[in-house]
Design a protein around this motif. Structure first.
Motif, PDB file in Angstrom:
ATOM      1  N   MET A 132       0.860  -1.190   0.000  1.00 48.46           N
ATOM      2  CA  MET A 132       0.000   0.000   0.000  1.00 48.46           C
ATOM      3  C   MET A 132       0.897   1.241   0.000  1.00 48.46           C
ATOM      4  O   MET A 132       1.159   1.861   1.033  1.00 48.46           O
ATOM      5  CB  MET A 132      -0.935  -0.031   1.208  1.00 48.46           C
ATOM      6  CG  MET A 132      -1.804  -1.280   1.225  1.00 48.46           C
ATOM      7  SD  MET A 132      -3.065  -1.264   2.512  1.00 48.46           S
ATOM      8  CE  MET A 132      -4.555  -1.262   1.513  1.00 48.46           C
ATOM      9  N   THR A 133       1.353   1.581  -1.184  1.00 46.36           N
ATOM     10  CA  THR A 133       2.337   2.661  -1.310  1.00 46.36           C
ATOM     11  C   THR A 133       1.729   4.043  -1.105  1.00 46.36           C
ATOM     12  O   THR A 133       2.438   4.991  -0.785  1.00 46.36           O
ATOM     13  CB  THR A 133       2.985   2.594  -2.700  1.00 46.36           C
ATOM     14  OG1 THR A 133       1.958   2.583  -3.710  1.00 46.36           O
ATOM     15  CG2 THR A 133       3.808   1.308  -2.843  1.00 46.36           C
ATOM     16  N   ALA A 134       0.434   4.180  -1.308  1.00 44.46           N
ATOM     17  CA  ALA A 134      -0.240   5.473  -1.098  1.00 44.46           C
ATOM     18  C   ALA A 134      -1.002   5.408   0.222  1.00 44.46           C
ATOM     19  O   ALA A 134      -1.929   4.615   0.368  1.00 44.46           O
ATOM     20  CB  ALA A 134      -1.190   5.771  -2.251  1.00 44.46           C
ATOM     21  N   ARG A 135      -0.581   6.235   1.177  1.00 46.11           N
ATOM     22  CA  ARG A 135      -1.202   6.211   2.506  1.00 46.11           C
ATOM     23  C   ARG A 135      -1.690   7.610   2.855  1.00 46.11           C
ATOM     24  O   ARG A 135      -0.952   8.587   2.752  1.00 46.11           O
ATOM     25  CB  ARG A 135      -0.192   5.732   3.550  1.00 46.11           C
ATOM     26  CG  ARG A 135       0.375   4.346   3.224  1.00 46.11           C
ATOM     27  CD  ARG A 135       1.608   4.029   4.039  1.00 46.11           C
ATOM     28  NE  ARG A 135       2.303   2.860   3.504  1.00 46.11           N
ATOM     29  CZ  ARG A 135       3.525   2.482   3.864  1.00 46.11           C
ATOM     30  NH1 ARG A 135       4.196   3.198   4.759  1.00 46.11           N
ATOM     31  NH2 ARG A 135       4.081   1.414   3.327  1.00 46.11           N
ATOM     32  N   PHE A 136      -2.936   7.686   3.293  1.00 44.78           N
ATOM     33  CA  PHE A 136      -3.559   8.972   3.590  1.00 44.78           C
ATOM     34  C   PHE A 136      -4.143   8.944   4.997  1.00 44.78           C
ATOM     35  O   PHE A 136      -4.939   8.054   5.323  1.00 44.78           O
ATOM     36  CB  PHE A 136      -4.670   9.275   2.586  1.00 44.78           C
ATOM     37  CG  PHE A 136      -4.221   9.284   1.146  1.00 44.78           C
ATOM     38  CD1 PHE A 136      -3.697  10.427   0.579  1.00 44.78           C
ATOM     39  CD2 PHE A 136      -4.313   8.129   0.370  1.00 44.78           C
ATOM     40  CE1 PHE A 136      -3.281  10.430  -0.750  1.00 44.78           C
ATOM     41  CE2 PHE A 136      -3.909   8.123  -0.948  1.00 44.78           C
ATOM     42  CZ  PHE A 136      -3.380   9.269  -1.514  1.00 44.78           C
ATOM     43  N   GLN A 137      -3.763   9.920   5.784  1.00 42.33           N
ATOM     44  CA  GLN A 137      -4.311  10.030   7.133  1.00 42.33           C
ATOM     45  C   GLN A 137      -5.607  10.835   7.092  1.00 42.33           C
ATOM     46  O   GLN A 137      -5.681  11.896   6.468  1.00 42.33           O
ATOM     47  CB  GLN A 137      -3.322  10.705   8.073  1.00 42.33           C
ATOM     48  CG  GLN A 137      -3.820  10.756   9.522  1.00 42.33           C
ATOM     49  CD  GLN A 137      -2.846  11.460  10.457  1.00 42.33           C
ATOM     50  OE1 GLN A 137      -1.983  12.206  10.009  1.00 42.33           O
ATOM     51  NE2 GLN A 137      -2.981  11.221  11.732  1.00 42.33           N
ATOM     52  N   VAL A 138      -6.631  10.299   7.759  1.00 42.88           N
ATOM     53  CA  VAL A 138      -7.924  10.986   7.872  1.00 42.88           C
ATOM     54  C   VAL A 138      -8.096  11.343   9.343  1.00 42.88           C
ATOM     55  O   VAL A 138      -8.586  10.541  10.134  1.00 42.88           O
ATOM     56  CB  VAL A 138      -9.086  10.094   7.380  1.00 42.88           C
ATOM     57  CG1 VAL A 138     -10.388  10.897   7.352  1.00 42.88           C
ATOM     58  CG2 VAL A 138      -8.787   9.511   6.006  1.00 42.88           C
ATOM     59  N   PRO A 139      -7.691  12.543   9.759  1.00 40.90           N
ATOM     60  CA  PRO A 139      -7.675  12.890  11.182  1.00 40.90           C
ATOM     61  C   PRO A 139      -9.029  13.351  11.704  1.00 40.90           C
ATOM     62  O   PRO A 139      -9.983  13.561  10.937  1.00 40.90           O
ATOM     63  CB  PRO A 139      -6.657  14.041  11.229  1.00 40.90           C
ATOM     64  CG  PRO A 139      -6.833  14.722   9.902  1.00 40.90           C
ATOM     65  CD  PRO A 139      -7.157  13.630   8.919  1.00 40.90           C
ATOM     66  N   VAL A 140      -9.103  13.521  13.017  1.00 41.13           N
ATOM     67  CA  VAL A 140     -10.289  14.128  13.634  1.00 41.13           C
ATOM     68  C   VAL A 140     -10.367  15.577  13.164  1.00 41.13           C
ATOM     69  O   VAL A 140      -9.367  16.293  13.163  1.00 41.13           O
ATOM     70  CB  VAL A 140     -10.184  14.068  15.178  1.00 41.13           C
ATOM     71  CG1 VAL A 140     -11.330  14.835  15.825  1.00 41.13           C
ATOM     72  CG2 VAL A 140     -10.177  12.629  15.652  1.00 41.13           C
ATOM     73  N   PRO A 141     -11.527  16.045  12.737  1.00 47.02           N
ATOM     74  CA  PRO A 141     -11.632  17.397  12.179  1.00 47.02           C
ATOM     75  C   PRO A 141     -11.394  18.483  13.227  1.00 47.02           C
ATOM     76  O   PRO A 141     -11.727  18.316  14.401  1.00 47.02           O
ATOM     77  CB  PRO A 141     -13.073  17.446  11.646  1.00 47.02           C
ATOM     78  CG  PRO A 141     -13.808  16.415  12.442  1.00 47.02           C
ATOM     79  CD  PRO A 141     -12.820  15.329  12.711  1.00 47.02           C
ATOM     80  N   ASN A 142     -10.810  19.589  12.772  1.00 42.22           N
ATOM     81  CA  ASN A 142     -10.637  20.750  13.644  1.00 42.22           C
ATOM     82  C   ASN A 142     -11.907  21.596  13.607  1.00 42.22           C
ATOM     83  O   ASN A 142     -12.897  21.231  12.958  1.00 42.22           O
ATOM     84  CB  ASN A 142      -9.406  21.563  13.235  1.00 42.22           C
ATOM     85  CG  ASN A 142      -9.462  22.015  11.774  1.00 42.22           C
ATOM     86  OD1 ASN A 142     -10.538  22.260  11.231  1.00 42.22           O
ATOM     87  ND2 ASN A 142      -8.302  22.105  11.140  1.00 42.22           N
TER      88      ASN A 142
END
Length: 342
Positions: A241-251
């Motif tokens: 999985m070469t493409a990794r995206f973090q989906v954080p808690v929204p500000n």
């Protein structure tokens, strides 16, 4: 005449015996095949999904492929548009650049460097929209979307799980471009241990082998996973999985945008200050905010009915409805944290 009658009688007996044999075989298949009812239900479900998705029903599918094809996403679940996702502008822009554009370019260019990544990981806390983003990517890219349920890969018969794992990729190949989405991927492709069950280990090995095979081909197949525990995912899977995206808690700013998306079809009074509500809901995810809005609307419906009105003619939501809902939800979340720590 007697000979003719005798021949007719023999022919009738032969036809009757053949009919009995045919019915007997159908009976045996129906009642002795342990997967007969599952296969029949799967065929009906696939036919319905193909109609919704506009897929050619003449495509030949094996028994295992039919079971996998039931996990195509169609109808109202096909995915949201980008305008229906709030608070993720930077992440959406990156997804468009690294996934959507390469999918469009790869069909025209001869360079493998312009092809999309074959493995994508979305990670972050629960309720922050990882599955929603995955479906939005599939919709924007014009891909078929297989929402792979790991439970459908397990079978009590030896060797069946490996065949089902192979069917995942063969179905994806027949209907490409395809995104194979695995929610909570850490529960399926977690760190392999020596005490893992033999069939589970073989299924994982089969899945990874096939994944590698399609990664080196020109097929437009993407495996996308979502998890809130990325460290539990097998290292061999993370490598793929070469493409990794973090989906954080929204500000706070992102929470306001999410509230706008959730409430765009609701009647909201001018007194409602979404910025204050966003500030008061510190630490809440997108799914938490949706529940807050539901509580606010429920409070307004209760007040309307109590005053002699009807839920079909609700008054606009007021700021106090949201204040009460946020306080109620935050208090429950705080108590849950305290009980967990104790």
């Amino acid at each position: 005449m007697a000979d003719r009658n005798e021949l007719i009688g023999v022919a009738i007996r032969v036809v009757a015996a053949a009919a009995v044999s045919f019915l007997s075989v159908r009976y045996l298949v129906k009642y002795l095949d342990p997967n007969h009812s599952v296969n029949e239900e799967s065929k009906k479900r696939v036919a319905q999904l193909f109609h919704e998705l506009g897929i050619d029903r003449e495509v030949q599918l094996s028994e295992h492929e039919v079971r996998i094809a039931t996990q195509f996403v169609g109808g109202e679940d096909v995915g949201a548009g980008w305008d229906e996702i709030g608070g993720c502008e930077e992440l959406v822009a990156e997804l468009k650049d690294r996934i959507i554009l390469p999918l469009r370019f790869s069909a025209e260019s001869g360079s493998h460097l312009l092809s999309p990544p074959r493995g994508i990981l979305l990670y972050g806390p629960p309720g922050c929209g990882k599955t929603l983003l995955a479906k939005a990517v599939a919709r924007a890219a014009g891909c078929r979307f297989i929402n792979l349920q790991v439970s459908n890969l397990t079978d009590k018969w030896y060797g069946e799980s490996q065949k089902l794992a192979a069917a995942v990729f063969s179905v994806a190949q027949k209907f490409q471009p395809t995104i194979i989405f695995i929610d909570e991927i850490d529960s399926f492709l977690r760190d392999r241990q020596s005490h893992d069950h033999e069939s589970t280990a073989m299924m994982k090995a089969q899945f990874m082998t096939l994944w590698d095979g399609f990664s080196s081909s020109g097929d437009q197949i993407i495996v996308m996973g979502a998890t809130n525990r990325p460290r539990d995912v097998d290292a061999a899977i993370l490598r793929r999985m070469t493409a990794r995206f973090q989906v954080p808690v929204p500000n706070a700013r992102q929470r306001k945008q999410i509230l706008n998306v959730i409430l765009k079809k609701e009647r909201v009074d001018n007194s409602v200050n979404l910025e204050k509500i966003a500030l008061a809901s510190e630490g809440l995810s997108g799914s938490d905010l949706k529940e807050v809005c539901r509580l606010a609307l429920l409070s307004r419906a209760k007040a309307t009915v109590a005053s002699g009105g009807s839920v079909t003619s609700l008054l606009p939501l007021e700021h106090t409805d949201f204040e009460t809902a946020v306080h109620k939800y935050m208090r429950a979340a705080h108590l849950l944290v305290e009980e967990t720590l104790d």
